[in-house]
Design an enzyme around this catalytic site. Structure first.
Site, short mmCIF file in Angstrom:
data_model
loop_
_atom_site.label_atom_id
_atom_site.label_comp_id
_atom_site.label_asym_id
_atom_site.label_seq_id
_atom_site.Cartn_x
_atom_site.Cartn_y
_atom_site.Cartn_z
N LEU A 117 0.87 -1.17 0.00
CA LEU A 117 0.00 0.00 0.00
C LEU A 117 0.91 1.22 0.00
O LEU A 117 1.96 1.22 0.65
CB LEU A 117 -0.90 0.03 1.25
CG LEU A 117 -1.96 -1.08 1.38
CD1 LEU A 117 -2.68 -0.94 2.72
CD2 LEU A 117 -2.95 -1.03 0.24
N ASP A 118 0.52 2.25 -0.71
CA ASP A 118 1.30 3.48 -0.70
C ASP A 118 1.36 4.05 0.72
O ASP A 118 0.48 3.78 1.55
CB ASP A 118 0.68 4.53 -1.63
CG ASP A 118 0.69 4.10 -3.08
OD1 ASP A 118 1.58 3.31 -3.45
OD2 ASP A 118 -0.19 4.55 -3.84
#
Length: 300
Positions: A117-118
């Protein structure tokens, strides 16, 4: 070929061991993942330890664990936490926190993290606790047998209210830290990969919309780039054009990994996990709903 001979290890792990000189063909080190064989050669593998054993340190960073057993962890990642150490960020990451939570994860590639996930995306993330589980989860992701659902607040009102975005993704030609949506005729070129996102408008919020999103593929920045490409960037995303929502400054991109659906990599039991929107998303939703309600009352 290596993946077939050693199915207990992921392809990423095998590729790294090739680069480290841990694979030998007829006594000679194999330096390329493209090395061809004709049959009858002698192949040997000297497995290495996990990615983090020598370079990454455990850190007592709090983790919100949604599920845990002997093979699998599911973490609810807060916004602002980097997942993997990288250039300019070697400490204070999810990987460091996982090594503190379970020292045995040092023996699993990337401390068991199988997808990303960013930094400023919140929500559910899978972690394998064993090599067997890691290999199975990587294969399931590749075969699209793990359903990953997201919530996003975007600018504007997408039309139609339900659809799919099928645009290949590749590196931006001028800004190499960014990804770009490309025309389908670019598929097959170096670094250009097919990408597919499904969306549905859950709620119209005046100048914005709340979307349900589902990943059919898992490319870098896929949701953010696809939504920007159709003219509805994620609110609070300065990289892909969604900085403001009617004068309100979001501190990060309003993107949340809200659900995971999969079969357990070892027991095959069906699993469904959900994460409610974090506080900052709920605050912005409340503000947008109040503003949209005022607009309706003024029109009537």
């Amino acid at each position: 070929m290596l993946a077939g001979l050693f199915p207990q290890h992921s392809r990423g792990c095998l590729q790294r061991w090739i680069r480290e000189g841990r694979v030998r063909l007829d006594g000679e080190s194999v330096c390329s993942t493209r090395r061809a064989v004709t049959g009858g050669e002698q192949l040997s593998l000297r497995p290495g330890a996990g990615h983090s054993v020598d370079t990454d340190l455990p850190e007592p960073i709090p983790l919100q664990i949604c599920y845990e057993d002997a093979e699998l962890l599911v973490v609810d990642k807060p916004p602002g936490l980097v997942v993997h150490p990288g250039a300019g960020c070697r400490r204070h990451t999810l990987l460091n926190a996982l090594l503190h939570h379970d020292a045995a994860l040092a023996a699993v590639p990337r401390a068991g993290i199988v997808h990303r996930l960013d930094k400023d995306t919140s929500g559910l993330l899978l972690v394998a606790r064993t090599l067997q589980a890691h290999t199975a989860l990587v294969a399931m992701l590749r075969q699209r047998r793990i359903c990953r659902d997201y919530l996003a607040i975007v600018l504007g009102q997408p039309a139609p209210v339900q659809g799919s975005i099928a645009l290949p993704l590749g590196r931006h030609p001028a800004q190499r830290t960014r990804m770009a949506a490309l025309s389908p005729d670019r598929l097959g070129r170096a670094g250009v990969r097919a990408a597919l996102t499904h969306y549905r408008v859950r709620e119209s919020l005046g100048t914005c919309s709340l979307l349900d999103l589902s990943l059919a593929t898992g490319r870098t920045h896929q949701l953010r780039v696809h939504l920007s490409a159709i003219g509805h960037p994620v609110v609070g995303d300065p990289v892909y054009g969604g900085r403001r929502a009617r004068g309100k400054q979001a501190r990060r991109q309003m993107l949340h990994a809200c659900a995971l659906r999969l079969r357990h990599p070892c027991s095959a039991q069906q699993m469904q996990l959900r994460s409610p929107p974090p506080a900052d998303v709920q605050v912005l939703l409340r503000q947008l709903r109040e503003e949209a309600g005022r607009s309706v009352r003024q029109l009537s």
